[in-house]
Design a protein around this motif. Structure first.
Motif, PDB file in Angstrom:
ATOM      1  N   LYS A  76       0.829  -1.200   0.000  1.00  0.00           N
ATOM      2  CA  LYS A  76       0.000   0.000   0.000  1.00  0.00           C
ATOM      3  C   LYS A  76       0.866   1.252   0.000  1.00  0.00           C
ATOM      4  O   LYS A  76       0.577   2.244  -0.709  1.00  0.00           O
ATOM      5  N   ALA A  77       1.965   1.207   0.782  1.00  0.00           N
ATOM      6  CA  ALA A  77       2.883   2.348   0.807  1.00  0.00           C
ATOM      7  C   ALA A  77       3.519   2.562  -0.564  1.00  0.00           C
ATOM      8  O   ALA A  77       3.728   3.705  -0.996  1.00  0.00           O
ATOM      9  N   ALA A  78       3.820   1.450  -1.264  1.00  0.00           N
ATOM     10  CA  ALA A  78       4.416   1.571  -2.600  1.00  0.00           C
ATOM     11  C   ALA A  78       3.437   2.212  -3.570  1.00  0.00           C
ATOM     12  O   ALA A  78       3.823   3.047  -4.409  1.00  0.00           O
ATOM     13  N   GLU A  79       2.174   1.865  -3.479  1.00  0.00           N
ATOM     14  CA  GLU A  79       1.163   2.447  -4.362  1.00  0.00           C
ATOM     15  C   GLU A  79       0.971   3.935  -4.090  1.00  0.00           C
ATOM     16  O   GLU A  79       0.732   4.723  -5.015  1.00  0.00           O
ATOM     17  N   GLU A  80       1.079   4.349  -2.827  1.00  0.00           N
ATOM     18  CA  GLU A  80       0.836   5.739  -2.461  1.00  0.00           C
ATOM     19  C   GLU A  80       2.065   6.622  -2.682  1.00  0.00           C
ATOM     20  O   GLU A  80       1.938   7.793  -3.058  1.00  0.00           O
ATOM     21  N   ASN A  81       3.255   6.102  -2.439  1.00  0.00           N
ATOM     22  CA  ASN A  81       4.472   6.935  -2.427  1.00  0.00           C
ATOM     23  C   ASN A  81       5.282   6.866  -3.708  1.00  0.00           C
ATOM     24  O   ASN A  81       6.134   7.732  -3.936  1.00  0.00           O
ATOM     25  N   GLU A  82       5.071   5.888  -4.541  1.00  0.00           N
ATOM     26  CA  GLU A  82       5.903   5.719  -5.721  1.00  0.00           C
ATOM     27  C   GLU A  82       5.073   5.919  -6.986  1.00  0.00           C
ATOM     28  O   GLU A  82       3.919   5.473  -7.049  1.00  0.00           O
ATOM     29  N   PRO A  83       5.628   6.582  -7.979  1.00  0.00           N
ATOM     30  CA  PRO A  83       4.875   6.781  -9.235  1.00  0.00           C
ATOM     31  C   PRO A  83       4.668   5.452  -9.965  1.00  0.00           C
ATOM     32  O   PRO A  83       5.455   4.515  -9.824  1.00  0.00           O
ATOM     33  N   ALA A  84       3.611   5.395 -10.728  1.00  0.00           N
ATOM     34  CA  ALA A  84       3.315   4.171 -11.484  1.00  0.00           C
ATOM     35  C   ALA A  84       4.402   3.925 -12.521  1.00  0.00           C
ATOM     36  O   ALA A  84       4.905   4.865 -13.155  1.00  0.00           O
ATOM     37  N   ARG A  85       4.776   2.694 -12.686  1.00  0.00           N
ATOM     38  CA  ARG A  85       5.830   2.349 -13.636  1.00  0.00           C
ATOM     39  C   ARG A  85       5.194   1.988 -14.973  1.00  0.00           C
ATOM     40  O   ARG A  85       4.196   1.274 -15.035  1.00  0.00           O
ATOM     41  N   GLY A  86       5.773   2.489 -16.064  1.00  0.00           N
ATOM     42  CA  GLY A  86       5.261   2.200 -17.393  1.00  0.00           C
ATOM     43  C   GLY A  86       5.647   0.821 -17.870  1.00  0.00           C
ATOM     44  O   GLY A  86       6.313   0.045 -17.174  1.00  0.00           O
TER      45      GLY A  86
END
Length: 433
Positions: free
Chosen positions: A262-272
């Motif tokens: 959940k922290a990765a989804e909130e704090n990191e931009p989506a990867r292409g």
């Protein structure tokens, strides 16, 4: 020696007269025409009581016996009926076979011995019978064997458990003698009614002589044991208790992994799509989630069994996620208690319960309630040095037998094979017992 005596010895029959031996022209099998001695005629097929003859029956019958060399062999005799005062009109007994069996006693004995020693294919090919026929023979042999000894003699300490034998939640309840290591009873089912059958067979007097009962924390076992032998010391299996803690630890590991995702989804931009460029920023939360997902064995295994790589991962977990590290130490703390002397274990268990109660980890807060509930049984396992280790070993052997017994029509054949193999009364080859 007379020719008839030679044939009787070759065919393995006693108190039987061999009249004629020839070969069937259609099938090539050997047919031995026989009759029981006069003293064994006109007896009930069930109770062997001498009775009045009722009629001639339905003509000659065949009983498969052991091959002579490479030739399939049958005994042929008339099957008259008698009138038994207890069992009514019934086929008369014959000395070479059990009632309503199509095989001789020697044939049954050899099949049962092979079933406990060989593979399924070896038994069916060697004896030229179907595997379901093997199951029927095992049932007959075990029923006769069970009448020759008392499985409950000198029974003091027992272990109770259940084992799955088929898909669809099909279980067998097993009871093992801790002192002899024998399987003493088994029955299909996993509930109070099934276990009550064991104590019914044991009887009130012998139930009162049981001193220790080891089992997991299943309520259906505890309830029946409290009813039928309240004087016995109930012992909780240490393996299952530690397994509870391992389950609570894994529940916290999954919660920690979900928090990291959940922290990765909130704090990191989506990867292409595609491979990320070399100068792409690091994704620490995603890396943490991946490592936590793959940390199951580092957390589950005992410290002395960890590999170097797993030790490094465990150290990383303790540093990066103190809450999960605390859950790991709670699991190990509970496991360590079972290695302590009884007096020290009493103190250590109370301290562990206090620690788990205020650890703020829901899974372990819930676990400590179960530990408190089963506290006396847990301490009894430490005091008396008992566990379900013997039963788990027995279950492993029964699982192997279950694989061999796959294809039996009913669980009674599987139970019979398990009792013959593990009950201390293994069959012997005919003529060698």
């Amino acid at each position: 020696m007379q020719k008839t005596s030679i044939w009787a010895a070759l065919l393995g029959v006693e108190k039987t007269t061999v009249h004629h031996v020839d070969t069937c022209p259609e099938t090539g099998v050997l047919l031995a025409r026989v009759t029981p001695h006069k003293s064994l005629r006109n007896r009930c097929g069930i109770c062997s009581r001498r009775c009045s003859r009722y009629d001639r029956g339905e003509g000659p019958r065949r009983w498969r016996t052991l091959d002579l060399g490479t030739t399939e062999t049958y005994l042929v005799a008339h099957a008259p009926r008698v009138r038994c005062p207890e069992h009514g009109v019934i086929v008369a007994a014959v000395p070479w076979a059990r009632h309503q069996a199509g095989h001789t006693r020697d044939f049954d004995q050899q099949v049962s011995w092979l079933a406990t020693q060989c593979s399924k294919s070896a038994v069916t090919v060697l004896m030229r019978i179907a595997w379901r026929t093997v199951g029927s023979i095992i049932n007959r042999v075990w029923k006769d064997t069970a009448k020759t000894f008392d499985p409950f003699a000198d029974l003091k300490r027992i272990g109770i458990d259940e084992i799955s034998y088929k898909r669809g939640h099909k279980y067998i309840t097993v009871v093992v003698d801790h002192d002899s290591g024998r399987l003493i009873w088994a029955s299909p089912g996993r509930d109070k009614a099934t276990l009550r059958k064991f104590f019914d067979a044991l009887g009130e007097e012998r139930s009162a002589q049981i001193t220790h009962v080891s089992a997991d924390a299943a309520n259906w076992i505890a309830t029946v044991v409290a009813e039928r032998c309240p004087q016995a010391v109930r012992v909780a299996d240490p393996f299952h208790v530690v397994q509870w803690a391992t389950g609570a630890l894994d529940e916290e590991r999954r919660a920690s992994w979900n928090r990291a995702r959940k922290a990765a989804e909130e704090n990191e931009p989506a990867r292409g799509r595609g491979r990320p460029p070399k100068d792409a920023p690091e994704r620490p939360d995603s890396q943490k989630a991946t490592k936590l997902k793959n940390s199951r064995y580092a957390l589950w295994k005992n410290p002395e069994d960890l590999t170097v790589k797993q030790k490094v991962k465990l150290d990383w977990i303790v540093q990066i996620d103190p809450r999960l590290g605390r859950a790991y130490y709670l699991k190990e703390g509970l496991r360590t208690i079972f290695r302590l002397p009884h007096a020290d274990a009493v103190v250590a268990l109370d301290k562990w319960v206090s620690w788990a109660r205020r650890c703020r980890i829901p899974a372990f807060v819930k676990l400590q309630k179960s530990i408190v509930k089963h506290r006396e049984a847990i301490l009894a396992s430490i005091e008396h040095g008992l566990s379900n280790g013997r039963i788990e070993s027995m279950n492993t052997k029964i699982r192997l037998i279950t694989r061999v017994a796959f294809g039996f029509k009913a669980p009674e054949a599987l139970i019979g094979l398990a009792m013959l193999s593990l009950g201390g009364r293994k069959p012997v080859l005919p003529g060698r017992g």
